[in-house]
Structure formats: structure tokens, C-alpha cells
Design a protein around this motif. Structure first.
Motif: not given
Length: 182
Positions: A133-148
Motif C-alpha cells: 500500500l505504501q508503494i502504491i501511495a508513493r507512486a500516486k504522490v509522484l504522479l500527482m506532483e509531477r503530472n498534476r
């Protein structure tokens, strides 16, 4: 439709079984005459049934069964004397000489069983560990920050990439993290 792999040491036997199955409406995706061919043909499939003879030039049916992914079932076609009074576990067996009616009915039953098992797995998905769950959450945060992206859009993106690539969501999330340099 269930993928069927036909495996007999003699090419003529394998083709005869394939023709019977095709005429009966089954999807035969491979015809093999060795154990290594069987295992190679299973690599690109997500599940199915192997209709197999007893012995091959390079291995016996038990070795094939042990190396097969769990998403495959085996229908063994052999002389009853080969079992020495003990039917092999975790597979279905049909005695030689083979009756077409028995083969078709047995395969239909096995196909229904596979469909039920897949449906059960979809209805009761496995629970992800805290680490996953932490890995998925981390990837989502990266996508949210970098790709808005919104959290929902990021989740959907990982989910879609996962389905398109045939990997699970955790593997896809790890790939997003690696590609983002995170």
C-alpha cells in the motif's frame, strides 16, 4: 474461453485430440510433443488446461505438472495400469482407450471449474500488505506532483497501466517510482 494445450508424445495423437476438441468448440492454443514445448507454451498464457499423455521424450507428466503455473489444470489421458492403483492427485485422469464423449464432457466440467475459480478470485481479491500500500501511495504522490493529477486520476493511471502491461498494481507502482527517479 479457456485455453487448451494438447500434449502427446506422438504428433498424430496430438493432432487427433486437437481436431476432436476444435470440432467440439474448444480453443486449442498449442499442440506439443515434448514437456519443454508444453512449459514454453504456457509462459504466454494466463491460465487454462493441459490435455496430456503420460510420457514424453524429455519428461513425464508429473514433472510437467510440478512446473506448471497454478492457474493451469491437467487432464491426464493414459492407460489405467500407469497409475498402479493410485490416481494422481491434483489432476483429472481419463483412461485409454479414450471415448470422445468422455473427453468432451470432462473438459467442459474442467472449464466450468476454472471459470468459477476465476470468478471467486475476482470477488475476493487478495489483501495488500502495508508495504504494498505504501508503494502504491508513493507512486500516486509522484504522479500527482509531477503530472498534476488528482489522487483518483493517479490511482486510475496505475490501474490502467497495470492492466495494459499484465502486471499487478504494486509492480506498476514500482515502475512509476523507478522511472520518476524516486
Amino acid at each position: 474461453m479457456t485455453n487448451i494445450v494438447v500434449a502427446f508424445s506422438r504428433q498424430g495423437d496430438a493432432k487427433n485430440i486437437k481436431n476432436i476438441l476444435m470440432r467440439s468448440g474448444f480453443q486449442v492454443v498449442a499442440v506439443c510433443t515434448s514437456g519443454s514445448q508444453v512449459l514454453s507454451s504456457l509462459e504466454d498464457l494466463s491460465g487454462g488446461i493441459v490435455v496430456s499423455g503420460y510420457r514424453f521424450e524429455d519428461m513425464m507428466y508429473q514433472e510437467i505438472r510440478e512446473c506448471m503455473p497454478e492457474s493451469f489444470d491437467m487432464l491426464l489421458v493414459a492407460l489405467p495400469s500407469r497409475f498402479e492403483g493410485e490416481m494422481p492427485r491434483d489432476m483429472v485422469c481419463l483412461p485409454m482407450p479414450l471415448k470422445v464423449h468422455d473427453l468432451v464432457e470432462t473438459l467442459e466440467m474442467m472449464c466450468r471449474s476454472q471459470v468459477k475459480r476465476k470468478r471467486r478470485m475476482r470477488e475476493n481479491p487478495s489483501v495488500r500488505s502495508e508495504r504494498e500500500l505504501q508503494i502504491i501511495a508513493r507512486a500516486k504522490v509522484l504522479l500527482m506532483e509531477r503530472n498534476r493529477m488528482s489522487e483518483r486520476e493517479a490511482h486510475r493511471y496505475i490501474q490502467k497501466c497495470s492492466m495494459d502491461s499484465g502486471t499487478n498494481m504494486v509492480e506498476t507502482a514500482q515502475m512509476v517510482i523507478r522511472l520518476s527517479g524516486g
